[in-house]
Design a protein around this motif. Structure first.
Motif, PDB file in Angstrom:
ATOM      1  N   LYS A  92       0.798  -1.100  -0.050  1.00 15.18           N
ATOM      2  CA  LYS A  92       0.089  -0.114   0.032  1.00 15.18           C
ATOM      3  C   LYS A  92       0.862   1.337  -0.007  1.00 15.18           C
ATOM      4  N   ASP A  93       2.031   0.997   0.603  1.00 14.35           N
ATOM      5  CA  ASP A  93       2.953   2.653   0.714  1.00 14.35           C
ATOM      6  C   ASP A  93       4.146   2.322  -0.060  1.00 14.35           C
ATOM      7  N   SER A 120      -0.809   0.547  -4.523  1.00 20.08           N
ATOM      8  CA  SER A 120      -1.329   2.031  -4.527  1.00 20.08           C
ATOM      9  C   SER A 120      -1.400   2.469  -5.854  1.00 20.08           C
TER      10      SER A 120
END
Length: 795
Positions: A92-93, A120
């Motif tokens: 996600k990051d 993401s």
């Protein structure tokens, strides 16, 4: 000089994920970590033990590999191990995802479907495939991700091979590509070549064909594998591993897989009949002899000897064959046109073999240029940076006389001697003198010459890797003597000092030249950079001149030379304008000492730095030990001995750092020194650092008068550890003598612990020990042996 700018913000990659902890995946993760990019390494969940056990084992294995993937082994701990079952939240990051799993389209497509929901909305996705269709892979991604997907093909080993191929899909966003190109060039230190989405792209398409042609002609001319390696290595401007040793290093199974990929995916290639592993290659694979990783391939070790496979005997024999006298004489010819003419005209089977391999490589590369690459420059750089050749195929052809070689190739096609009857493209024989010229390099697809990329990142390369015939501004000479040239490039007020000696060694002309050049800089310029136009930075003192003085009994002259060395280092340190050393490659002995005394060192990652004098029976005496003693006192005034422990071993054992990051760990580089990943950006960054120091009001450090030293207690402690080494036969009596003198200098001599001395005291001590050691018979024998053999003598 102003920094290059772009209207678009730069691509910032703080965190990356690598999918696949195999050989390539783990090493790509290691190199991203070298570059301070936080990296998560994913693999399948383990069936036993911790779920991320496969990735954990791969990270641990990185510390054992040679050449080392990690520029500093402590960085292994920074790689985050992960698995696809528990850790997809990590994605996600993440700003960049590089997929590096096995070359199976179905496996890759399944993995993309699995990760897609977790990535993401801004992350870039890339596949490190070495030959599968990038457009085909993109189709497995959700539509909103396809514009952020591209091929990014690293070459093995990823830390050391300069090439990365960037392979866009039909939908890849231009901004994504430009951002990734800048990141790969500056942050990761690579040479980026854009390749078209064709099987094996550029590097492996041409490189593997060259190996296939070599294998085919090995059989045709009935040559031994060791003979072919003698012909296709440094003798023709290629790496020492040549052809068959390279295959052993790559892995014969890997080699066969790449050949099979060409066979499966290029059915219409006019050379298709040759895209198969020779019988002896298949035979080795069946026996499990896969090259270096299994201990046997074309070569294997038998005791201390290397033996080579003899196909006729179906066994190994001593490896001894070298190039014939005729071929050695032809390859020694400097003029490429004459050399190729003689190769083609010779009746020697080895010469005929070489001509045939070059001819078929030129034929193949010209025929496919339009399909696989935008320009001839991309092909030449791909082969040079990915395979380590000094010249690419088009450069080699052009240097040998384009039209003459084209005529010979056509004659051989007509005579049925070439591997394929495919016609030469019409542009080859249109009267041109080559494919590289003032207006750029030839693009067969658009039938025009194209200049180099105008991407802002390349403004950081003041002297990029030149293509054949390319010339760059050599600047304006301010002053020069027989040892150095002081010059400027542009009007930024930064002087550049470059050495003129072989291997950039240091002699009296260099010493006097540096001092004089700094004097001029103090009057006319704002800063100075010591930078060499090629590698190495400096191989150290000119031993030949030093030994000559000793053997002639000119001890006073020898002592004066050492004094001059020290004076030069101190001139660098106390210059009224900042002196920045721009280091790449070897910086040994005196070269290391010069950078130690600079206001700042800017070092390319692949810098191998060390005080190696102990290896020739001496100790560093260009101010190196004095500077280390000063630094130890500054870092720990109450107990400088603590700071000396690590550095003593480094100097006494003549250790050379395996990278600039390792040099920081050992204390040879300072924390404030700058590491640059792309060696072609080194001069630009060094100039920026020099200007920054000058603009921020640089003042040379004050002459140190109250330096606390470890004294005779420190020396005695070092001596105790040396006694253990000698007792275990790890050090000779002379080794101990040298190391004791190093310890005595670092600790400030026979005085009480905590005594205060000045810099002159330390320099005198250093010089005294150096001159006394130099007069010993064993040291002179070590110097002479090193000069003759290039190897140290243990006596």
């Amino acid at each position: 000089m102003t920094a290059p700018s772009s209207s678009k913000p730069a691509l910032r990659i703080r965190k990356a994920a690598v999918l696949g902890a195999g050989v390539m995946g783990a090493q790509i993760a290691a190199h991203l970590t070298n570059a301070n990019v936080e990296t998560v390494l994913f693999d399948l969940p383990a069936k036993e033990g911790p779920k991320s056990g496969i990735a954990i084992k791969a990270i641990e294995n990185l510390k054992k590999l040679s050449p080392a993937p990690l520029a500093d082994s402590t960085r292994a701990a920074a790689i985050i191990p992960a698995n696809y079952e528990e850790d997809l939240e990590h994605l996600k990051d993440v700003d960049l995802v590089i997929e590096a799993i096995a070359e199976r389209m179905d496996w890759k497509l399944d993995l993309y479907k699995k990760i897609a929901p977790h990535v993401s909305k801004t992350a870039i996705l890339a596949s490190n495939t070495s030959g599968l269709s990038i457009n085909g892979l993109a189709e497995a991604l959700p539509e909103d991700m396809r514009h952020r997907f591209t091929g990014v093909h690293f070459f093995n080993p990823p830390r050391y091979m300069h090439l990365v191929e960037l392979i866009p899909t039909r939908l890849t966003d231009k901004n994504v590509l430009e951002g990734l190109e800048a990141f790969l060039t500056t942050t990761v230190g690579k040479g980026v070549v854009y390749a078209k989405d064709t099987p094996n792209f550029i590097g492996n398409r041409i490189g593997v064909f060259s190996m296939l042609a070599t294998m085919y002609h090995t059989e045709q001319f009935k040559l031994g594998f060791d003979t072919v390696d003698a012909l296709t290595g440094p003798a023709v401007g290629r790496p020492k591993s040549a052809t068959y040793r390279t295959a052993d290093v790559v892995g014969l199974d890997t080699m066969a897989h790449v050949i099979k990929t060409m066979n499966d995916t290029l059915p219409d290639d006019p050379w298709h009949d040759y895209f198969k592993a020779p019988a002896w290659l298949s035979g080795l694979i069946e026996q499990g002899a896969l090259g270096q990783k299994t201990g046997a391939g074309f070569y294997k070790k038998a005791g201390k000897d290397i033996v080579v496979l003899d196909v006729a005997k179906r066994d190994y024999r001593a490896s001894e064959q070298k190039a014939s006298d005729d071929v050695v004489a032809i390859l020694a010819i400097k003029d490429p046109a004459e050399k190729f003419g003689k190769l083609r005209a010779s009746n020697d089977p080895q010469a005929q073999f070489l001509w045939a391999t070059f001819r078929d490589l030129f034929h193949y590369t010209a025929y496919h240029l339009a399909d696989i690459a935008d320009t001839a420059r991309d092909v030449d750089f791909a082969i040079r940076w990915g395979y380590g050749w000094k010249l690419g195929p088009f450069e080699t052809w052009q240097a040998a006389g384009w039209q003459q070689v084209a005529t010979w190739i056509q004659e051989d096609i007509d005579a049925g001697k070439t591997m394929s009857k495919a016609p030469l493209p019409k542009w080859v024989t249109d009267g041109r003198t080559g494919v590289h010229g003032k207006s750029g390099s030839y693009s067969a697809a658009s039938n025009t010459d194209k200049p180099r990329s105008q991407h802002p990142v390349y403004k950081r390369q003041l002297f990029p890797d030149p293509i054949l015939g390319e010339k760059f501004d050599q600047g304006t000479t301010v002053w020069e003597n027989d040892g150095v040239r002081l010059w400027t490039l542009g009007d930024d007020g930064v002087g550049i000092i470059s050495f003129k000696t072989k291997m950039n060694t240091v002699n009296d002309f260099v010493l006097d030249g540096i001092q004089h050049a700094i004097g001029i800089a103090e009057e006319q310029l704002k800063a100075v950079v010591i930078w060499q136009t090629g590698e190495p930075f400096s191989a150290g003192a000119d031993l030949k001149g030093a030994l000559g003085l000793l053997q002639a009994g000119k001890i006073d002259d020898f002592r004066k030379m050492v004094e001059n060395f020290q004076r030069t280092s101190m001139r660098i340190k106390h210059s009224l304008v900042p002196v920045v050393s721009a280091v790449r490659g070897l910086a040994l002995g005196g070269g290391c000492e010069f950078q130690m005394h600079s206001a700042r060192t800017v070092a390319a990652l692949e810098s191998y730095i060390g005080l190696v004098e102990a290896g020739v029976g001496l100790l560093p005496a260009g101010g190196g030990l004095h500077e280390l003693a000063v630094r130890a006192a500054q870092s720990n005034p109450t107990d400088p001995f603590e700071a000396l422990k690590k550095i003593f071993e480094t100097v006494a054992m003549a250790k050379v750092s395996g990278s600039a990051l390792e040099a920081k760990q050992s204390g040879i580089l300072r924390d404030s020194d700058v590491v640059v990943f792309n060696a072609y950006e080194l001069l630009y960054v060094a100039k920026q650092v020099a200007i920054s120091l000058a603009e921020s009001g640089w003042r040379a450090p004050l002459y140190a008068r109250n330096i606390p030293v470890a004294g005779d207690v420190g020396t005695a402690t070092f001596r105790a550890s040396l006694a253990n080494l000698q007792a275990g036969y790890f050090a000779s009596e002379h080794d101990v003598e040298i190391a004791t003198r190093i310890a005595d200098t670092l600790c400030g001599g026979v005085i009480e612990r905590g005594s205060l001395v000045d810099e002159e005291w330390l320099l005198d001590l250093e010089r005294k020990h150096f001159v006394e050691l130099a007069q010993t018979e064993k040291t002179q024998a070590r110097i002479a042996h090193t000069m003759t053999t290039g190897k140290p003598l243990r006596n």
